[in-house]
Scaffold this active site. Structure first.
Site, mmCIF file in Angstrom:
data_model
loop_
_atom_site.group_PDB
_atom_site.id
_atom_site.type_symbol
_atom_site.label_atom_id
_atom_site.label_comp_id
_atom_site.label_asym_id
_atom_site.label_seq_id
_atom_site.Cartn_x
_atom_site.Cartn_y
_atom_site.Cartn_z
ATOM 1 N N LYS A 208 38.170 45.268 38.596
ATOM 2 C CA LYS A 208 36.806 45.628 38.180
ATOM 3 C C LYS A 208 36.717 46.221 36.788
ATOM 4 O O LYS A 208 37.518 47.074 36.424
ATOM 5 C CB LYS A 208 36.249 46.671 39.148
ATOM 6 C CG LYS A 208 36.022 46.164 40.544
ATOM 7 C CD LYS A 208 35.589 47.342 41.361
ATOM 8 C CE LYS A 208 35.163 46.939 42.750
ATOM 9 N NZ LYS A 208 34.861 48.151 43.521
ATOM 10 N N GLY B 139 51.342 51.361 39.919
ATOM 11 C CA GLY B 139 50.610 50.689 40.998
ATOM 12 C C GLY B 139 50.819 49.201 41.039
ATOM 13 O O GLY B 139 51.943 48.712 41.050
HETATM 14 P P1 AMP Z 1 43.322 46.915 39.942
HETATM 15 O O1 AMP Z 1 43.707 47.871 41.040
HETATM 16 O O2 AMP Z 1 41.970 47.098 39.403
HETATM 17 O O3 AMP Z 1 44.401 46.825 38.879
HETATM 18 O O4 AMP Z 1 43.247 45.473 40.643
HETATM 19 C C1 AMP Z 1 44.358 44.815 41.144
HETATM 20 C C2 AMP Z 1 43.912 43.715 42.043
HETATM 21 O O5 AMP Z 1 43.119 42.800 41.325
HETATM 22 C C3 AMP Z 1 45.080 42.924 42.615
HETATM 23 O O6 AMP Z 1 45.144 43.143 43.985
HETATM 24 C C4 AMP Z 1 44.717 41.474 42.312
HETATM 25 O O7 AMP Z 1 44.880 40.620 43.412
HETATM 26 C C5 AMP Z 1 43.250 41.548 41.952
HETATM 27 N N1 AMP Z 1 42.836 40.449 41.072
HETATM 28 C C6 AMP Z 1 43.347 40.133 39.878
HETATM 29 N N2 AMP Z 1 42.759 39.029 39.399
HETATM 30 C C7 AMP Z 1 41.847 38.642 40.310
HETATM 31 C C8 AMP Z 1 40.910 37.566 40.383
HETATM 32 N N3 AMP Z 1 40.802 36.673 39.391
HETATM 33 N N4 AMP Z 1 40.122 37.493 41.476
HETATM 34 C C9 AMP Z 1 40.235 38.395 42.459
HETATM 35 N N5 AMP Z 1 41.086 39.423 42.447
HETATM 36 C C10 AMP Z 1 41.891 39.549 41.398
#
Ligand code: AMP
Length: 391
Positions: free
Chosen positions: A196, A349
């Site tokens: 996000k 993470g």
């Molecule tokens: P964050 O904790 O914000 O770094 O988000 C990590 C998560 O984002 C991981 O579990 C990924 O699977 C997810 N992610 C990355 N790219 C995508 C995408 N294009 N669509 C859906 N989820 C995603």
């Protein structure tokens, strides 16, 4: 700020705040990584003849004793790693603890029970901090992962101990952060991915002022693409962030920051390991598909952008790397960063998990041990746990 190697510790009672927040299943520690991370600090204090009182939190017991969150199971792990006995009682303050501390000799190690069993810990309570402080002569903080939250054991305690400093883990975090942001070798690139925009606005806004290049991947890229007027199909997109995304892109332009978004993506009708994958330009994402990884042209674009870069900061995977068909972008960039010769600083993470899966984690200059704390540093915030040592 003083570091542990600038403090005389011989025969002194040293209160060492660590992060032993390890995973525990049926009373057994399932990964000792977090304990290992503090061993250089503990061994150093042992060599210097300190009496070491180690304190940590584990889980979120919310101020009361929760048996499954006891630090008891960590005792044999720590004892094995430092090859000596570790004393333990079922509290972190009070008479029993004081009596055990009074008996300590130089080179002894004593682990306190979970600090968060006491309601004063999370409240940064002065009275609890005073009790903790009464156990020691010197305070050393090595728990970077909780530095973004003021607690009695990393903030208020420093009001009651005369000599305070940082252990080697915290020192590394601070020094690598300086190398990344405060005084980086340039060009400096940041790779920001993950789910996000809303989770990372602060990071993006702060980085725009600091970096030469910003590479955006992951689901958050779709919010930026949509903000540019493109259709993103079923991809994750935060409609309420479109204005923010536009502002960030404008700021990048004003500051002459090279701002790179994906030009192609790996799409599928659903996020599944056996989904049929289609590579399409970001200008032609079908309405019934979602983008789940950066595509091959973007891999080349991003890899080329990293050539000649001297410092790379990376937080967030570039696709849904947990599913093999959508791990290619993250893995390719892991290889590009590993072979770039740049100083590489990685947010913890998910990014660390992805790098481990790619077999590249050991090729990075530094992987932060703090997810939230690392992000707050990238946001340009002052962390209370670090500020307390700077007083
Ligand atoms: P964050 O904790 O914000 O770094 O988000 C990590 C998560 O984002 C991981 O579990 C990924 O699977 C997810 N992610 C990355 N790219 C995508 C995408 N294009 N669509 C859906 N989820 C995603």
């Amino acid at each position: 700020m003083k570091y542990i190697d600038q403090i005389e510790m011989k025969s002194k009672k040293v209160f060492l705040r660590v992060d032993f927040n390890v995973p525990i299943k049926e009373g057994k520690v399932t990964s000792d990584n977090r304990v290992r991370a503090h061993i250089p600090t503990i061994n150093y204090a042992l060599e210097k003849g300190a009496k070491i009182i180690i304190a940590s939190h584990l889980g979120r017991p919310k101020g009361k004793r929760v048996e499954e969150m006891s630090l008891g199971p960590v005792v044999p792990i720590l004892s094995g790693l430092i090859q000596q006995e570790v004393a333990f009682v079922d509290d972190c303050v009070g008479e029993k603890v004081q009596a055990a501390v009074n008996k300590m000799k130089a080179g002894d190690v004593f682990l306190l029970e979970n600090l968060r069993f006491n309601p004063g810990e999370d409240k940064n309570d002065a009275a609890f901090a005073k009790e903790l402080a009464s156990l020691c002569d010197i305070y050393i903080d090595d728990a970077f992962a909780v530095s973004h939250r003021a607690a009695a054991s990393n903030s208020a305690i420093t009001d009651y101990v005369k000599t305070c400093g940082a252990g080697f883990l915290l020192k590394n975090e601070i020094e690598y952060f300086k190398k990344a942001i405060v005084n980086p070798a340039r060009p400096l690139a940041a790779i920001i991915g993950g789910a996000k925009v809303s989770d990372k606005i602060g990071v993006l806004e702060n980085l725009i002022d600091k970096v030469d290049k910003l590479l955006i991947g992951g689901a958050m890229a779709f919010t930026f693409l949509k903000a540019q007027g493109l259709e993103v199909g079923k991809s994750l997109c935060e409609e309420e962030m479109l204005d923010t995304a536009r502002k960030i892109m404008q700021k990048a332009k004003d500051k002459n920051v090279q701002f790179l978004l994906p030009t192609d993506v790996a799409c599928a009708k659903e996020a599944a390991a056996d989904a049929a994958v289609k590579i399409c330009s970001v200008k032609e994402i079908p309405a019934d598909q979602m983008g789940l990884d950066i595509g091959p042209a973007t891999i080349t674009l991003f890899t080329d952008a990293l050539k000649g870069v001297k410092t790379v900061i990376w937080n967030g995977p570039l696709g849904m790397f947990e599913l093999a068909p959508f791990s290619k972008g993250t893995f390719a960039l892991a290889e590009a960063v590993a072979s770039s010769g740049a100083v590489s600083i990685i947010g913890g993470g998910d990014t660390e998990t992805a790098l481990k899966k790619a077999g590249k984690n050991t090729k990075m200059s530094y992987i932060s041990t703090g997810g939230g704390a690392f992000l707050e540093l990238l946001e340009g915030k002052t962390l209370p746990g670090i500020a307390a040592l700077d007083k």
